[in-house]
Design a protein around this motif. Structure first.
Motif, PDB file in Angstrom:
ATOM      1  N   MET A  81      41.269  39.536  39.214  1.00 27.32           N
ATOM      2  CA  MET A  81      41.820  40.810  38.716  1.00 27.32           C
ATOM      3  C   MET A  81      43.151  40.558  38.023  1.00 27.32           C
ATOM      4  N   GLY A  82      43.238  40.998  36.770  1.00 21.28           N
ATOM      5  CA  GLY A  82      44.432  40.786  35.950  1.00 21.28           C
ATOM      6  C   GLY A  82      45.680  41.344  36.604  1.00 21.28           C
ATOM      7  N   ALA A  83      45.944  42.630  36.364  1.00 18.48           N
ATOM      8  CA  ALA A  83      47.035  43.359  37.026  1.00 18.48           C
ATOM      9  C   ALA A  83      48.343  42.558  37.099  1.00 18.48           C
ATOM     10  N   VAL A 142      38.934  30.757  38.392  1.00 18.92           N
ATOM     11  CA  VAL A 142      39.873  31.462  37.503  1.00 18.92           C
ATOM     12  C   VAL A 142      39.055  32.338  36.559  1.00 18.92           C
ATOM     13  N   ASN A 143      39.463  33.593  36.429  1.00 21.27           N
ATOM     14  CA  ASN A 143      38.829  34.498  35.468  1.00 21.27           C
ATOM     15  C   ASN A 143      39.659  34.535  34.188  1.00 21.27           C
ATOM     16  N   LEU A 144      38.982  34.415  33.054  1.00 24.51           N
ATOM     17  CA  LEU A 144      39.654  34.555  31.759  1.00 24.51           C
ATOM     18  C   LEU A 144      38.851  35.512  30.887  1.00 24.51           C
ATOM     19  N   PRO A 201      34.241  33.791  32.960  1.00 23.08           N
ATOM     20  CA  PRO A 201      34.570  34.461  31.702  1.00 23.08           C
ATOM     21  C   PRO A 201      34.079  35.911  31.684  1.00 23.08           C
ATOM     22  N   ALA A 202      34.846  36.759  31.005  1.00 24.83           N
ATOM     23  CA  ALA A 202      34.453  38.163  30.909  1.00 24.83           C
ATOM     24  C   ALA A 202      34.769  38.704  29.525  1.00 24.83           C
ATOM     25  N   LEU A 203      34.156  39.836  29.212  1.00 23.83           N
ATOM     26  CA  LEU A 203      34.393  40.578  27.977  1.00 23.83           C
ATOM     27  C   LEU A 203      34.216  39.731  26.721  1.00 23.83           C
ATOM     28  N   ALA A 247      26.682  40.915  37.836  1.00 24.60           N
ATOM     29  CA  ALA A 247      26.242  42.202  37.294  1.00 24.60           C
ATOM     30  C   ALA A 247      27.255  43.245  37.730  1.00 24.60           C
ATOM     31  N   GLN A 248      28.025  43.718  36.767  1.00 23.11           N
ATOM     32  CA  GLN A 248      29.104  44.646  37.111  1.00 23.11           C
ATOM     33  C   GLN A 248      28.683  46.074  36.774  1.00 23.11           C
ATOM     34  N   GLY A 249      28.454  46.874  37.806  1.00 24.14           N
ATOM     35  CA  GLY A 249      28.001  48.252  37.618  1.00 24.14           C
ATOM     36  C   GLY A 249      29.132  49.184  37.210  1.00 24.14           C
ATOM     37  N   GLU A 281      30.248  51.624  38.650  1.00 23.16           N
ATOM     38  CA  GLU A 281      31.089  52.095  39.759  1.00 23.16           C
ATOM     39  C   GLU A 281      32.362  51.272  39.903  1.00 23.16           C
ATOM     40  N   ALA A 282      32.357  50.098  39.285  1.00 26.49           N
ATOM     41  CA  ALA A 282      33.414  49.103  39.522  1.00 26.49           C
ATOM     42  C   ALA A 282      34.771  49.563  39.015  1.00 26.49           C
ATOM     43  N   GLY A 283      35.813  48.911  39.526  1.00 23.84           N
ATOM     44  CA  GLY A 283      37.153  49.129  39.001  1.00 23.84           C
ATOM     45  C   GLY A 283      37.399  48.235  37.796  1.00 23.84           C
ATOM     46  N   GLY A 284      38.334  48.625  36.953  1.00 27.97           N
ATOM     47  CA  GLY A 284      38.669  47.827  35.769  1.00 27.97           C
ATOM     48  C   GLY A 284      37.815  48.222  34.568  1.00 27.97           C
ATOM     49  N   GLY A 309      30.852  46.047  42.103  1.00 25.43           N
ATOM     50  CA  GLY A 309      31.025  47.481  41.923  1.00 25.43           C
ATOM     51  C   GLY A 309      30.776  48.243  43.197  1.00 25.43           C
ATOM     52  N   ALA A 310      31.855  48.766  43.788  1.00 23.26           N
ATOM     53  CA  ALA A 310      31.782  49.636  44.969  1.00 23.26           C
ATOM     54  C   ALA A 310      31.245  48.948  46.214  1.00 23.26           C
ATOM     55  N   ILE A 311      31.368  47.631  46.275  1.00 21.07           N
ATOM     56  CA  ILE A 311      30.955  46.919  47.493  1.00 21.07           C
ATOM     57  C   ILE A 311      32.212  46.737  48.343  1.00 21.07           C
ATOM     58  N   VAL A 361      28.239  38.735  46.312  1.00 21.67           N
ATOM     59  CA  VAL A 361      28.968  39.906  45.815  1.00 21.67           C
ATOM     60  C   VAL A 361      30.316  39.483  45.234  1.00 21.67           C
ATOM     61  N   TRP A 362      30.794  40.281  44.296  1.00 24.37           N
ATOM     62  CA  TRP A 362      32.025  40.032  43.542  1.00 24.37           C
ATOM     63  C   TRP A 362      32.883  41.264  43.780  1.00 24.37           C
ATOM     64  N   VAL A 363      33.867  41.113  44.621  1.00 23.22           N
ATOM     65  CA  VAL A 363      34.541  42.293  45.184  1.00 23.22           C
ATOM     66  C   VAL A 363      35.978  42.398  44.677  1.00 23.22           C
ATOM     67  N   GLY A 364      36.318  43.536  44.101  1.00 20.92           N
ATOM     68  CA  GLY A 364      37.674  43.750  43.615  1.00 20.92           C
ATOM     69  C   GLY A 364      38.446  44.750  44.458  1.00 20.92           C
ATOM     70  N   THR A 365      38.067  46.019  44.340  1.00 17.05           N
ATOM     71  CA  THR A 365      38.845  47.108  44.941  1.00 17.05           C
ATOM     72  C   THR A 365      39.104  46.903  46.437  1.00 17.05           C
ATOM     73  N   ALA A 366      38.095  46.452  47.183  1.00 16.54           N
ATOM     74  CA  ALA A 366      38.285  46.306  48.636  1.00 16.54           C
ATOM     75  C   ALA A 366      39.405  45.313  48.951  1.00 16.54           C
TER      76      ALA A 366
HETATM   77  C1  FMN Z   1      42.896  46.049  39.357  1.00 10.87           C
HETATM   78  C2  FMN Z   1      41.688  45.429  38.697  1.00 10.87           C
HETATM   79  C3  FMN Z   1      41.884  44.485  37.706  1.00 10.87           C
HETATM   80  C4  FMN Z   1      40.778  43.855  37.120  1.00 10.87           C
HETATM   81  N1  FMN Z   1      41.010  42.888  36.182  1.00 10.87           N
HETATM   82  C5  FMN Z   1      39.970  42.189  35.693  1.00 10.87           C
HETATM   83  C6  FMN Z   1      40.210  41.092  34.815  1.00 10.87           C
HETATM   84  O1  FMN Z   1      41.339  40.765  34.465  1.00 10.87           O
HETATM   85  N2  FMN Z   1      39.124  40.405  34.364  1.00 10.87           N
HETATM   86  C7  FMN Z   1      37.839  40.729  34.739  1.00 10.87           C
HETATM   87  O2  FMN Z   1      36.908  40.057  34.328  1.00 10.87           O
HETATM   88  N3  FMN Z   1      37.594  41.773  35.562  1.00 10.87           N
HETATM   89  C8  FMN Z   1      38.628  42.492  36.056  1.00 10.87           C
HETATM   90  N4  FMN Z   1      38.383  43.518  36.926  1.00 10.87           N
HETATM   91  C9  FMN Z   1      36.988  43.821  37.328  1.00 10.87           C
HETATM   92  C10 FMN Z   1      36.563  42.927  38.492  1.00 10.87           C
HETATM   93  O3  FMN Z   1      36.308  41.624  38.014  1.00 10.87           O
HETATM   94  C11 FMN Z   1      35.293  43.406  39.229  1.00 10.87           C
HETATM   95  O4  FMN Z   1      34.213  43.430  38.349  1.00 10.87           O
HETATM   96  C12 FMN Z   1      35.420  44.752  39.895  1.00 10.87           C
HETATM   97  O5  FMN Z   1      36.644  44.877  40.554  1.00 10.87           O
HETATM   98  C13 FMN Z   1      34.282  44.947  40.893  1.00 10.87           C
HETATM   99  O6  FMN Z   1      34.204  46.268  41.314  1.00 10.87           O
HETATM  100  P1  FMN Z   1      34.999  46.865  42.587  1.00 10.87           P
HETATM  101  O7  FMN Z   1      36.416  46.997  42.119  1.00 10.87           O
HETATM  102  O8  FMN Z   1      34.346  48.179  42.814  1.00 10.87           O
HETATM  103  O9  FMN Z   1      34.845  45.910  43.724  1.00 10.87           O
HETATM  104  C14 FMN Z   1      39.460  44.193  37.507  1.00 10.87           C
HETATM  105  C15 FMN Z   1      39.273  45.152  38.500  1.00 10.87           C
HETATM  106  C16 FMN Z   1      40.362  45.764  39.102  1.00 10.87           C
HETATM  107  C17 FMN Z   1      40.107  46.763  40.190  1.00 10.87           C
END
Ligand code: FMN
Length: 382
Positions: A23-25, A74-76, A165-167, A207-209, A211-214, A241-243, A260-265
């Motif tokens: 997560m960038g932030a 590392v995510n880029l 890698p993303a986006l 697979a990012q649904g 529901e996910a954050g970001g 996404g939402a896990i 699973v790939w978990v961000g928000t939690a």
């Molecule tokens: C605060 C925040 C920052 C994020 N920054 C990135 C990022 O820099 N690169 C990226 O590929 N995904 C980013 N994401 C998306 C996450 O990789 C991930 O797909 C997502 O958090 C999963 O859903 P969840 O938040 O519901 O667990 C970010 C998500 C959040 C919540």
């Protein structure tokens, strides 16, 4: 307890199929302490490296390595010049004043309403979506591609085990990563994107649904995950996404994902360095308080619908093209930060926030997720 070890775990060198999403932030989402805690708990900690200039990325990787000897990632973001006009913020501001005076006046009004003294970010290169938001590095180095190249160089030379890698299109990245012995876990919000990364040879697809954050797309996980599993078989899929707990992990496995790939939690983990106000918005918020909107950056990001987003939506003002929206709101965010009003700052987080109730250590989040999923799957098998 039944084992949740999937073939993905062997590919990534981990013992439980849980990854911390990069997560960038601005480095606060995935600080070394959090990344290492997830890896030490048996999962994969992933550094959100997109916003880092090369030096900061190097320092963060080395600091993380000091805290764990397990695999890390590392995510880029793939480099893009799409929204990078190659001009300084002052030039974009001048255009804003001339072409979009109503928007400029609205944001000035927001500042006044919240009592925020104006702050102007210095005149560096304005970036909306590129390999880095470290625009000082970008300006000095001549564009997103060159900063991305330096980031990659560091990931490879530091022998980071996984790159995520993303986006964008990871096709050129995959052979270089493999030549270096680095696994590629590619994020995708659509099946078409997943198929492209599969064709490129990525080792696993996230697979990012919606529901996910970001940054998010529009397809929800119940539709996306099984479709992605079929589309990229036999490559493993991770669900994002939402896990937030063992139920989500068990459901993801039932849909065919291998992890699973978990961000928000993890944003509310003790080790996470996002502002306390953001953690509290996640803990107190309901799922519907986390909406996909473009207010802060000009492209859809799911996050907490704070007063700024609410007022913008109520104003009826359209969202500007990305670079204008971002420069306008970057200055607003700088004013928010200077005034210590984190509650008004962008807080990307997903709908799963509605199920999160407490700040806990990351290891406990991983462990309870595994234990709960294990019990659920055992009971379902009876
Ligand atoms: C605060 C925040 C920052 C994020 N920054 C990135 C990022 O820099 N690169 C990226 O590929 N995904 C980013 N994401 C998306 C996450 O990789 C991930 O797909 C997502 O958090 C999963 O859903 P969840 O938040 O519901 O667990 C970010 C998500 C959040 C919540």
């Amino acid at each position: 307890m039944i084992s949740l070890k999937t073939p993905l775990c062997d590919i990534l060198g981990i013992s439980v199929p849980i990854c911390l999403a990069g997560m960038g932030a601005k480095g606060k989402g995935t600080p070394p302490a959090l990344v290492a805690a997830v890896s030490n708990a048996g999962g994969l900690g992933v550094i959100g490296g997109a916003a880092y200039g090369p030096e900061m990325l190097l320092r963060t990787i080395r600091e993380t390595r000091r805290l764990t000897d397990r695999p890390i990632g590392v995510n880029l973001l793939m480099p893009s010049t799409k929204y990078n006009p190659g001009k300084g913020r002052d030039a974009v501001r001048a255009e804003l004043t001339e072409r979009f005076p109503e928007h400029v006046a609205f944001v000035a009004g927001l500042r006044e309403r919240f009592g925020l003294p104006p702050v102007t970010i210095e005149n560096d290169v304005a970036v909306s979506r590129a390999a880095t938001s470290d625009s000082a590095a970008l300006g000095a180095k001549g564009g997103p591609s060159s900063v991305y190249e330096e980031q990659l160089e560091i990931v490879f030379s530091e022998r980071v085990e996984v790159i995520a890698p993303a986006l964008g299109d990871c096709t050129p990245l995959v052979p270089r990563a493999h030549a270096n012995g680095t696994r590629v876990v590619a994020l995708a919000g659509t099946i078409a994107h997943g198929k492209r990364s599969f064709a490129a040879g990525a080792d696993a697809i996230v697979a990012q649904g919606a529901e996910a954050g970001g940054h998010v797309g529009t397809v929800s996980n119940f539709a996306l995950i099984p479709g992605m599993v079929d589309a990229v078989a036999p490559k493993p899929v991770l669900a994002a996404g939402a896990i937030t707990d063992g139920r989500g992990l068990a459901a993801a496995l039932a849909l065919g994902a291998q992890g699973v790939w978990v961000g928000t939690a993890f944003l509310v983990a003790e080790e996470c360095a996002v502002p306390e106000a953001h953690k509290q918005q996640i803990i107190a918020g309901r799922a519907q308080d986390f909406t996909a909107n473009s207010v802060y950056s000009g492209s859809p990001i799911r996050g907490f619908r704070n007063d700024v987003i609410r007022l913008w939506e109520e104003s009826g003002l359209e969202i500007l093209p990305a670079i204008y929206q971002k420069v306008l709101m970057d200055d607003f965010n700088a004013a928010v930060e200077a005034a210590g009003r984190d509650d008004l700052h962008n807080n990307p987080a997903g709908q799963g926030a509605g199920n999160i109730t407490a700040i806990r250590p990351a290891a406990e989040i991983v462990q309870t997720m595994v234990e709960e999923a294990s019990v659920i799957l055992r009971n379902l098998a009876r």
